[in-house]
Design a protein around this motif. Structure first.
Motif, mmCIF file in Angstrom:
data_model
loop_
_atom_site.group_PDB
_atom_site.id
_atom_site.type_symbol
_atom_site.label_atom_id
_atom_site.label_comp_id
_atom_site.label_asym_id
_atom_site.label_seq_id
_atom_site.Cartn_x
_atom_site.Cartn_y
_atom_site.Cartn_z
ATOM 1 N N ALA A 99 14.849 -12.698 -2.176
ATOM 2 C CA ALA A 99 14.432 -11.402 -2.493
ATOM 3 C C ALA A 99 14.440 -10.394 -1.485
ATOM 4 C CB ALA A 99 12.925 -11.369 -3.353
ATOM 5 N N LYS A 100 13.990 -10.905 -0.250
ATOM 6 C CA LYS A 100 13.950 -10.122 0.834
ATOM 7 C C LYS A 100 15.229 -9.569 1.483
ATOM 8 C CE LYS A 100 9.580 -11.347 2.424
ATOM 9 N NZ LYS A 100 8.560 -11.744 3.410
ATOM 10 N N ARG A 101 16.405 -10.438 1.108
ATOM 11 C CA ARG A 101 17.832 -10.301 1.576
ATOM 12 C C ARG A 101 18.549 -9.428 0.800
ATOM 13 N NH1 ARG A 101 19.228 -16.136 2.237
ATOM 14 N NH2 ARG A 101 20.827 -15.249 0.879
ATOM 15 N N ASN A 102 18.299 -9.470 -0.514
ATOM 16 C CA ASN A 102 19.231 -8.852 -1.645
ATOM 17 C C ASN A 102 18.200 -8.165 -2.902
ATOM 18 O OD1 ASN A 102 21.036 -8.185 -3.456
ATOM 19 N ND2 ASN A 102 22.465 -9.662 -2.814
ATOM 20 N N ASN A 103 18.286 -7.035 -3.085
ATOM 21 C CA ASN A 103 17.558 -6.355 -4.096
ATOM 22 C C ASN A 103 17.856 -6.825 -5.436
ATOM 23 O OD1 ASN A 103 15.179 -4.845 -4.619
ATOM 24 N ND2 ASN A 103 16.524 -3.280 -5.428
ATOM 25 N N GLU A 104 19.114 -7.595 -5.416
ATOM 26 C CA GLU A 104 19.562 -8.137 -6.665
ATOM 27 C C GLU A 104 18.883 -9.492 -7.149
ATOM 28 O OE1 GLU A 104 23.671 -8.733 -7.665
ATOM 29 O OE2 GLU A 104 24.118 -7.077 -6.614
ATOM 30 N N TYR A 105 17.997 -10.003 -6.187
ATOM 31 C CA TYR A 105 17.349 -11.217 -6.282
ATOM 32 C C TYR A 105 15.814 -10.876 -6.365
ATOM 33 C CZ TYR A 105 21.468 -13.762 -5.541
ATOM 34 O OH TYR A 105 22.870 -14.189 -5.656
ATOM 35 N N ASN A 106 15.419 -9.516 -6.317
ATOM 36 C CA ASN A 106 14.193 -8.854 -6.181
ATOM 37 C C ASN A 106 13.402 -8.674 -7.550
ATOM 38 O OD1 ASN A 106 11.762 -8.359 -4.866
ATOM 39 N ND2 ASN A 106 12.549 -6.407 -4.082
ATOM 40 N N TYR A 107 12.280 -9.407 -7.857
ATOM 41 C CA TYR A 107 11.736 -9.413 -9.208
ATOM 42 C C TYR A 107 10.120 -9.184 -8.754
ATOM 43 C CZ TYR A 107 16.051 -11.294 -11.038
ATOM 44 O OH TYR A 107 17.248 -11.397 -11.394
ATOM 45 N N ASP A 149 16.275 -7.730 -12.797
ATOM 46 C CA ASP A 149 15.870 -7.448 -11.594
ATOM 47 C C ASP A 149 15.582 -5.993 -11.370
ATOM 48 O OD1 ASP A 149 18.837 -6.347 -9.951
ATOM 49 O OD2 ASP A 149 18.800 -7.260 -12.019
ATOM 50 N N LEU A 150 15.060 -5.867 -10.190
ATOM 51 C CA LEU A 150 14.744 -4.498 -9.802
ATOM 52 C C LEU A 150 16.008 -3.662 -9.457
ATOM 53 C CD1 LEU A 150 11.421 -5.207 -7.432
ATOM 54 C CD2 LEU A 150 11.857 -4.648 -9.988
ATOM 55 N N ALA A 151 16.976 -4.231 -9.307
ATOM 56 C CA ALA A 151 18.371 -3.402 -9.184
ATOM 57 C C ALA A 151 18.878 -2.986 -10.589
ATOM 58 C CB ALA A 151 19.160 -3.955 -8.207
#
Length: 103
Positions: A48-56, A79-81
């Motif tokens: 999540a910290k590396r890529n916003n596509e994995y950020n939830y 996801d947030l993106a």
């Protein structure tokens, strides 16, 4: 109730998740099972910290990993993106011990 319907309403669970799950103090890995793609997903702080596509949102991941079949409905997660959409249930469906994912 049982195999054809869920046993509990998720409204109480959602309230608790919103109240208590905001952020983590350490790195975490949270498993959930994607029912449409028939695969286990591992959501991690590191990704999540590396890529916003994995950020939830943590509360949404908590809801996903607690969606035990027959107890709660599956949860839909984006996801947030706003690029990926999943339909998730409890990760225990396929991974009983998520620490094995760290090996």
């Amino acid at each position: 109730m049982g195999w054809t319907s869920v046993k509990y309403s998720e409204e109480g669970l959602k309230k608790l998740l919103v109240e208590y799950l905001e952020d983590t103090l350490t790195q975490v890995v949270i498993p959930a099972y994607e029912i449409e793609e028939d695969k286990t997903l591992f959501f991690s702080t590191h990704k999540a910290k590396r890529n916003n596509e994995y950020n939830y949102l943590l509360r949404d991941l908590g809801r996903a990993t607690s969606a035990a079949p027959t107890y709660f409905n599956p949860t839909k997660l984006t996801d947030l993106a706003h690029k990926k959409r999943y339909v998730l249930v409890d990760g225990d469906v396929s991974v009983n011990n998520p620490t094995l994912a760290t090996l």
